[in-house]
Design a protein around this motif. Structure first.
Motif, mmCIF file in Angstrom:
data_model
loop_
_atom_site.group_PDB
_atom_site.id
_atom_site.type_symbol
_atom_site.label_atom_id
_atom_site.label_comp_id
_atom_site.label_asym_id
_atom_site.label_seq_id
_atom_site.Cartn_x
_atom_site.Cartn_y
_atom_site.Cartn_z
ATOM 1 N N MET A 126 -9.716 0.954 -6.097
ATOM 2 C CA MET A 126 -8.644 1.146 -7.063
ATOM 3 C C MET A 126 -9.155 1.835 -8.333
ATOM 4 O O MET A 126 -8.425 2.588 -8.963
ATOM 5 C CB MET A 126 -7.964 -0.185 -7.392
ATOM 6 N N GLU A 127 -10.406 1.616 -8.693
ATOM 7 C CA GLU A 127 -10.986 2.350 -9.815
ATOM 8 C C GLU A 127 -11.055 3.844 -9.487
ATOM 9 O O GLU A 127 -10.816 4.697 -10.340
ATOM 10 C CB GLU A 127 -12.379 1.813 -10.159
ATOM 11 N N ARG A 138 -1.376 -5.312 -11.779
ATOM 12 C CA ARG A 138 -2.741 -4.866 -12.056
ATOM 13 C C ARG A 138 -2.890 -3.347 -12.072
ATOM 14 O O ARG A 138 -3.766 -2.820 -12.758
ATOM 15 C CB ARG A 138 -3.689 -5.440 -11.012
ATOM 16 N N TYR A 139 -2.074 -2.652 -11.286
ATOM 17 C CA TYR A 139 -2.206 -1.202 -11.128
ATOM 18 C C TYR A 139 -0.848 -0.542 -11.284
ATOM 19 O O TYR A 139 0.189 -1.164 -11.083
ATOM 20 C CB TYR A 139 -2.786 -0.865 -9.752
ATOM 21 N N LYS A 159 -9.965 -2.900 -2.478
ATOM 22 C CA LYS A 159 -11.005 -3.472 -3.327
ATOM 23 C C LYS A 159 -10.925 -2.867 -4.716
ATOM 24 O O LYS A 159 -10.325 -1.814 -4.923
ATOM 25 C CB LYS A 159 -12.379 -3.193 -2.722
ATOM 26 N N ASP A 160 -11.559 -3.542 -5.661
ATOM 27 C CA ASP A 160 -11.528 -3.076 -7.048
ATOM 28 C C ASP A 160 -12.154 -1.690 -7.207
ATOM 29 O O ASP A 160 -11.640 -0.865 -7.945
ATOM 30 C CB ASP A 160 -12.224 -4.072 -7.972
ATOM 31 N N ASP A 161 -13.255 -1.421 -6.484
ATOM 32 C CA ASP A 161 -13.892 -0.106 -6.622
ATOM 33 C C ASP A 161 -13.018 1.005 -6.046
ATOM 34 O O ASP A 161 -12.998 2.120 -6.572
ATOM 35 C CB ASP A 161 -15.286 -0.096 -5.993
#
Length: 92
Positions: free
Chosen positions: A43-44, A17-18, A39-41
């Protein structure tokens, strides 16, 4: 994250994913003895930091090449702090 709570992610899944650089940035922003909030935020935010670092290093590399080629001469630019710092370092 906990395997029993089903919110566990393996390194292999995370790398799917990253990017490795994004994961390294996430690890660097976490205390070594504390839990990691994956969390997704978060990693964003790491993606944004990675983009900024890539742009900065690209600019620095370009300026370094111009300094080596003798294309950049004169006084440091007050407009761009990156140019000013590199010119101060590389110009006599």
């Amino acid at each position: 994250m906990s395997k029993s709570l089903k919110n566990f992610i393996t390194i292999r899944e995370a790398l799917g994913r990253y990017s490795p650089r994004q994961l390294r940035l996430a690890f660097l922003t976490t205390a070594w003895d504390g839990p990691m909030d994956f969390k997704d935020d978060v990693m964003e935010e790491m993606k944004s930091h990675e983009e900024k670092l890539c742009v900065w290093f690209s600019k620095a590399e370009l300026i370094h090449e111009k300094v080596e080629a003798g294309d950049i001469k004169g006084t440091p630019s007050d407009e761009d702090p990156i140019v000013k710092t590199l010119q101060e370092k590389y110009l006599p």
